[in-house]
Write a protein that holds these residues in place. Structure first.
Motif, PDB file in Angstrom:
ATOM      1  N   ILE A 403       0.929  -1.097  -0.096  1.00 64.03           N
ATOM      2  CA  ILE A 403       0.115  -0.009  -0.099  1.00 64.03           C
ATOM      3  C   ILE A 403       0.952   1.258  -0.127  1.00 64.03           C
ATOM      4  N   ILE A 404       0.538   2.240  -0.967  1.00 63.56           N
ATOM      5  CA  ILE A 404       1.259   3.461  -1.153  1.00 63.56           C
ATOM      6  C   ILE A 404       0.115   4.458  -0.947  1.00 63.56           C
ATOM      7  N   ASP A 405       0.098   5.431   0.102  1.00 57.83           N
ATOM      8  CA  ASP A 405      -1.036   6.112   0.106  1.00 57.83           C
ATOM      9  C   ASP A 405      -2.430   5.482  -0.065  1.00 57.83           C
ATOM     10  N   ILE A 453      -1.668  -5.873  -9.978  1.00 54.63           N
ATOM     11  CA  ILE A 453      -2.752  -5.107 -10.273  1.00 54.63           C
ATOM     12  C   ILE A 453      -2.887  -4.158  -9.296  1.00 54.63           C
ATOM     13  N   THR A 454      -2.993  -2.681  -9.473  1.00 56.68           N
ATOM     14  CA  THR A 454      -3.001  -1.442  -8.495  1.00 56.68           C
ATOM     15  C   THR A 454      -4.375  -1.040  -8.631  1.00 56.68           C
ATOM     16  N   THR A 455      -4.958  -0.618  -7.380  1.00 59.23           N
ATOM     17  CA  THR A 455      -6.179  -0.102  -7.204  1.00 59.23           C
ATOM     18  C   THR A 455      -6.576   0.824  -6.254  1.00 59.23           C
ATOM     19  N   GLY A 500       0.421   1.284   5.669  1.00 57.28           N
ATOM     20  CA  GLY A 500       0.972  -0.201   5.695  1.00 57.28           C
ATOM     21  C   GLY A 500      -0.016  -1.166   5.895  1.00 57.28           C
ATOM     22  N   VAL A 501       0.409  -2.274   5.656  1.00 59.93           N
ATOM     23  CA  VAL A 501      -0.588  -3.366   5.996  1.00 59.93           C
ATOM     24  C   VAL A 501      -0.296  -3.938   7.347  1.00 59.93           C
TER      25      VAL A 501
END
Length: 511
Positions: A403-405, A453-455, A500-501
């Motif tokens: 996760i970024i932003d 994949i980025t969403t 972050g996760v």
């Protein structure tokens, strides 16, 4: 209660039996109808019921065992007897804290009797019958001391009314009972965790009762003493043993019963009553419908009586739960855990945790249980993958989430060229298996393929899983937090907080 206290329980029961034997060496009785079984289940188990009983019929076998009831219970029975005689029985009881109060009524009709004179001429007809009404109360020892929890005492008073050919008789009797409900682990108090979580969970019950202390007209009632034990050999298979001292007829009866439950619905029973002149063997079956009330059961019993014919008994038993307790959910969870129905056990223990959120015992059991569930779910998915045209080894699969932003990237790595497509589905896209298809990254180096994949996602807690070639579901094997969806599939848990996760305990997320 430990083993030493149990030994005292048995010694006390033996002392009472000897005392009764001393003060009542020989008795003539005038109300043998009180010996007739009041439960089809008891009949099928050979009347080995002083410890095994777990319903409102305890009023007529061991009043102390009334404390096995959870809330409100009722029972009704109809049975045929010799010639045209028959009996009707009804009982009901209700729990109030540590106490259970119950009452029962029994009507026995001997059938029409015709009187003829010496020459065979009809004189008159009679319809004799007996009635018996009882009121009982049982108290759990936990009312006084915590270490006595599970040990109960009960008393019962009975009014008798009999109509004979030319007279009526009334009388009154009293019953006294002791009952102890425990498990093998609690009884032995071992420190072996494996034993305590497996065989140690099997129930063990002890029972003792003195019945019919009193009179019926000019005669004493049929006094008898019972002591018994019941226990489980393995899930759904139980044995019961009783020894009965009869102060009227045969000195001692030895009673043995066994029952086996299939799929929690059908129960098969068999019993023998050694020492009885007729009807030494009995068998029966019960149908249980646990989804209506807490327990709805229909029982049937058959007992051949030799030259006197056959006895058929039909009983209906039900129990309502008005607000289950912490112990109810915990004990039922133990039952399903032992049967390896882990999802049902988890459901019940979560309900117990909601009642007492500070229970360290439940929290520890839920954490250990989730690890067990995760292991079995991973094993199921491994088996599913081996049925695919090619074998996709779990240890050759890499997956993850970054996760970024507010950008969430799902990554899936496979080995070889067999995999043609990978997609991700979750509650963030309404479980659409095709709207988020991963693409093969240009950085892939044979024999590996990198799918990405980025969403965008809002902050929150999500469940998700991957789909391979539109045929195979697979949770994120590199995410240690996952849960069964109740439909045979496993979902991974994702917490998006823009920093972050972060993984937490599964049951904490769900609750």
């Amino acid at each position: 209660m430990n083993m030493k206290l149990l030994i005292k329980f048995i010694l006390l029961a033996g002392l009472i039996i000897l005392s009764v034997d001393m003060f009542f060496p020989a008795i003539t009785t005038g109300s043998d109808f009180q010996k007739i079984p009041k439960s089809a289940r008891a009949t099928a188990l050979g009347e080995s019921y002083s410890a095994a009983i777990d319903d409102i019929a305890a009023i007529d076998y061991n009043p102390a065992a009334l404390n096995t009831m959870k809330s409100f219970g009722f029972s009704a029975m109809y049975h045929t007897w010799i010639d045209n005689s028959y009996g009707i029985y009804g009982a009901a009881g209700y729990r109030i804290g540590y106490f259970v109060i119950g009452g029962s009524f029994y009507y026995f009709n001997y059938g029409g009797i015709k009187e003829y004179d010496y020459f065979g001429n009809y004189v008159a007809s009679y319809n004799p019958y007996d009635m018996n009404a009882k009121l009982a109360i049982s108290a759990d020892g936990g009312f006084l001391f915590d270490f006595l929890k599970g040990f109960s005492i009960g008393v019962c008073s009975s009014g008798i009314y009999r109509t004979l050919i030319d007279e009526t008789i009334w009388g009154m009797t009293f019953d006294l009972g002791l009952h102890y409900k425990t498990t093998l682990a609690q009884l032995l108090q071992t420190k072996d965790d494996y034993f305590n979580e497996t065989a140690g969970l099997m129930p063990v019950n002890f029972g003792f009762s003195i019945q019919n202390m009193g009179f019926a007209g000019e005669f004493s009632a049929p006094l008898r003493a019972n002591i018994g034990i019941s226990f489980g050999l393995f899930p759904d298979f139980y044995l019961s043993f009783d020894v009965t001292k009869d102060y009227v007829d045969t000195p001692v009866f030895y009673k043995i019963g066994a029952e086996y439950t299939i799929l929690e619905i059908l129960t098969l029973r068999v019993g023998v009553n050694i020492g009885k002149e007729a009807g030494t063997f009995a068998c029966g079956a019960g149908i249980k419908y646990p989804f209506l009330f807490d327990n709805l059961r229909f029982d049937y019993a058959f007992a051949p009586l030799g030259v006197m014919g056959n006895n058929h008994s039909f009983s209906l038993y039900g129990e309502f739960l008005f607000g289950a307790t912490f112990d109810d959910y915990y004990n039922k969870g133990i039952h399903y855990y032992y049967k390896q129905d882990y999802l049902k056990a988890r459901e019940l223990w979560r309900k117990a945790l909601k009642i007492n959120p500070k229970s360290i015992m439940i929290i520890r059991k839920l954490k250990a249980l989730q690890e067990t569930i995760n292991f079995y779910q991973a094993d199921k998915e491994t088996q599913a993958l081996t049925n695919y045209p090619y074998v996709l080894q779990l240890d050759s699969v890499k997956s993850g989430v970054s996760i970024i932003d507010n950008q969430v990237t799902f990554t899936f790595i496979t080995k070889g060229n067999e995999v043609k497509s990978v997609s991700v589905a979750g509650d963030f896209n309404n479980w659409d298996n095709y709207s988020l298809s991963l693409y093969e990254d240009s950085e892939s180096l044979p024999p590996y393929k990198i799918w990405k994949i980025t969403t965008k996602m809002m902050a929150g807690i999500y469940q998700y899983r991957f789909m391979i070639d539109g045929k195979i579901y697979l949770h994120d094997v590199n995410n240690p937090v996952f849960i069964d969806d109740g439909k045979g599939k496993t979902n991974s848990i994702l917490l998006v907080d823009y920093s972050g996760v972060r993984m937490t305990n599964t049951f904490e997320i769900l609750d």
